[in-house]
Every structure is written in C-alpha cells, then in structure tokens.
Motif scaffolding. Structure first.
Motif, mmCIF file in Angstrom:
data_model
loop_
_atom_site.group_PDB
_atom_site.id
_atom_site.type_symbol
_atom_site.label_atom_id
_atom_site.label_comp_id
_atom_site.label_asym_id
_atom_site.label_seq_id
_atom_site.Cartn_x
_atom_site.Cartn_y
_atom_site.Cartn_z
ATOM 1 N N UNK A 200 0.549 -10.566 18.611
ATOM 2 C CA UNK A 200 -0.673 -9.846 18.223
ATOM 3 C C UNK A 200 -0.385 -8.900 17.059
ATOM 4 N N UNK A 201 0.667 -8.116 17.180
ATOM 5 C CA UNK A 201 0.999 -7.161 16.122
ATOM 6 C C UNK A 201 1.269 -7.879 14.801
ATOM 7 N N UNK A 202 1.999 -8.975 14.849
ATOM 8 C CA UNK A 202 2.300 -9.725 13.625
ATOM 9 C C UNK A 202 1.048 -10.328 12.994
ATOM 10 N N UNK A 203 0.176 -10.910 13.833
ATOM 11 C CA UNK A 203 -1.041 -11.525 13.289
ATOM 12 C C UNK A 203 -1.899 -10.502 12.551
ATOM 13 N N UNK A 204 -2.073 -9.328 13.145
ATOM 14 C CA UNK A 204 -2.951 -8.343 12.524
ATOM 15 C C UNK A 204 -2.264 -7.583 11.399
ATOM 16 N N UNK A 205 -0.944 -7.539 11.404
ATOM 17 C CA UNK A 205 -0.223 -6.999 10.250
ATOM 18 C C UNK A 205 -0.411 -7.932 9.056
ATOM 19 N N UNK A 206 -0.300 -9.226 9.283
ATOM 20 C CA UNK A 206 -0.489 -10.202 8.202
ATOM 21 C C UNK A 206 -1.933 -10.156 7.691
ATOM 22 N N UNK A 207 -2.898 -10.041 8.594
ATOM 23 C CA UNK A 207 -4.294 -9.956 8.170
ATOM 24 C C UNK A 207 -4.512 -8.720 7.297
ATOM 25 N N UNK A 208 -3.978 -7.587 7.710
ATOM 26 C CA UNK A 208 -4.125 -6.359 6.924
ATOM 27 C C UNK A 208 -3.437 -6.485 5.571
ATOM 28 N N UNK A 209 -2.250 -7.077 5.553
ATOM 29 C CA UNK A 209 -1.539 -7.271 4.285
ATOM 30 C C UNK A 209 -2.335 -8.155 3.336
ATOM 31 N N UNK A 210 -2.931 -9.226 3.859
ATOM 32 C CA UNK A 210 -3.702 -10.112 2.975
ATOM 33 C C UNK A 210 -4.987 -9.445 2.504
ATOM 34 N N UNK A 211 -5.531 -8.526 3.295
ATOM 35 C CA UNK A 211 -6.706 -7.778 2.832
ATOM 36 C C UNK A 211 -6.342 -6.804 1.711
ATOM 37 N N UNK A 212 -5.142 -6.250 1.786
ATOM 38 C CA UNK A 212 -4.718 -5.273 0.782
ATOM 39 C C UNK A 212 -4.022 -5.898 -0.423
ATOM 40 N N UNK A 213 -3.634 -7.144 -0.321
ATOM 41 C CA UNK A 213 -2.902 -7.808 -1.396
ATOM 42 C C UNK A 213 -3.590 -7.706 -2.756
ATOM 43 N N UNK A 214 -4.912 -7.921 -2.864
ATOM 44 C CA UNK A 214 -5.548 -7.809 -4.182
ATOM 45 C C UNK A 214 -5.516 -6.389 -4.750
ATOM 46 N N UNK A 215 -5.331 -5.399 -3.911
ATOM 47 C CA UNK A 215 -5.379 -4.007 -4.352
ATOM 48 C C UNK A 215 -4.007 -3.436 -4.689
ATOM 49 N N UNK A 216 -2.947 -4.113 -4.313
ATOM 50 C CA UNK A 216 -1.604 -3.535 -4.339
ATOM 51 C C UNK A 216 -1.116 -3.185 -5.744
ATOM 52 N N UNK A 217 -1.589 -3.861 -6.765
ATOM 53 C CA UNK A 217 -1.117 -3.612 -8.135
ATOM 54 C C UNK A 217 -1.899 -2.516 -8.854
ATOM 55 N N UNK A 218 -2.957 -2.042 -8.234
ATOM 56 C CA UNK A 218 -3.759 -1.013 -8.891
ATOM 57 C C UNK A 218 -2.968 0.289 -8.975
ATOM 58 N N UNK A 219 -3.103 0.997 -10.098
ATOM 59 C CA UNK A 219 -2.307 2.218 -10.273
ATOM 60 C C UNK A 219 -2.653 3.304 -9.254
ATOM 61 N N UNK A 220 -3.906 3.411 -8.909
ATOM 62 C CA UNK A 220 -4.316 4.413 -7.928
ATOM 63 C C UNK A 220 -5.051 3.711 -6.806
ATOM 64 N N UNK A 221 -4.637 3.994 -5.616
ATOM 65 C CA UNK A 221 -5.251 3.373 -4.446
ATOM 66 C C UNK A 221 -5.652 4.490 -3.502
ATOM 67 N N UNK A 222 -6.948 4.705 -3.379
ATOM 68 C CA UNK A 222 -7.436 5.792 -2.542
ATOM 69 C C UNK A 222 -7.320 5.473 -1.056
ATOM 70 N N UNK A 223 -7.413 6.505 -0.268
ATOM 71 C CA UNK A 223 -7.310 6.344 1.181
ATOM 72 C C UNK A 223 -8.434 5.480 1.728
ATOM 73 N N UNK A 224 -9.565 5.425 1.024
ATOM 74 C CA UNK A 224 -10.689 4.632 1.522
ATOM 75 C C UNK A 224 -10.364 3.139 1.546
ATOM 76 N N UNK A 225 -9.536 2.668 0.624
ATOM 77 C CA UNK A 225 -9.145 1.260 0.607
ATOM 78 C C UNK A 225 -8.311 0.945 1.843
ATOM 79 N N UNK A 226 -7.389 1.854 2.163
ATOM 80 C CA UNK A 226 -6.585 1.679 3.376
ATOM 81 C C UNK A 226 -7.472 1.720 4.622
#
Length: 139
Positions: free
Chosen positions: A57-83
C-alpha cells in the motif's frame, strides 16, 4: 472599423492548460493499476502477500504521488499548494479505493491500517521530491 485582436489566454498552471494534460498520463496509468489491484477479487491471497500488504500500500501510493509531482519537479519554485494538492489527491484516492473494495467486491475489506499505509506512502513521496528539489537547487 478597427480590428480587434484576439489574444490567447495565459494559463496559470499546467492543470488549467489542456495541452499539458499528457504529462499526467503516468499518474493516470498508476491510478488505473491501483484500481485494478484494489478491486480484483482474490479470495486466496497468500500469507506472504498479507504480511507485505501494508508495504505494498505504501509503495503504490508513494508511486502515485511521485507521478503526480513529476511534471512539477523541474520548476524553479514549487509552492506548498502543489505538494498539498498532489498529496491530498493521492490520499483521497486511497480512501476511495478502500470504500470501493467493500462496495464492489465480495471478498475484500477496508482497513484503517491500509489508509494509514497509503498516507505514509504519500508522505514519503513528498519528502523524496522535496529532497530531490533541494539537491538540484544546491548544484
């Protein structure tokens, strides 16, 4: 008669820009995989699978969260709202899957421990992304 020019709308975030939906395809694929595994009738699960259930369960939802954040990871500033949005989306999806297990299957049950494991996976993914971003900003 003066001509009026039509300007293209400026999109604030990739969530609003319809052309950028393709970047969330990995998250959609992961979410579909989680739904398949969660709603699959499996009356004869092995003891080893039951013992590792919370880790899975932990791995599945960690991967889901990572894939949701993947498009945002290269942005210079990432606000807490994205997280917050990515974390809540993944966590609430886990809650919905637990409810659907009870409603749609005869052999699956919902457990608070599964929801807790989902939440831990989400938090671990958020920490991983923040650490990656911090390392990249110091390079």
């Amino acid at each position: 008669m003066p001509e009026t020019s039509v300007t293209e709308p400026k999109y604030i975030s990739p969530i609003v820009n319809p052309k950028s939906y393709i970047v969330y395809l990995p998250a959609v694929i992961v979410a579909a995989g989680i739904a398949f595994v969660s709603l699959w009738e499996n009356p004869q699960s092995s003891f080893a699978l039951q013992m590792n259930d919370k880790l899975i369960h932990a791995l599945m939802y960690a991967v889901l969260t990572l894939t949701l954040l993947l498009p945002q990871i290269r942005k210079p500033r990432l606000g807490w709202s994205v997280y917050l949005i990515a974390g809540l989306t993944a966590f609430l999806y886990g809650c919905v899957m637990e409810v659907l297990q009870v409603a749609c299957t005869a052999t699956r049950t919902a457990e608070w421990a599964d929801v807790l494991a989902d939440g831990i996976g989400v938090i671990v993914a958020l920490i991983i992304v923040e650490n990656i971003r911090n390392r990249k900003s110091h390079e």
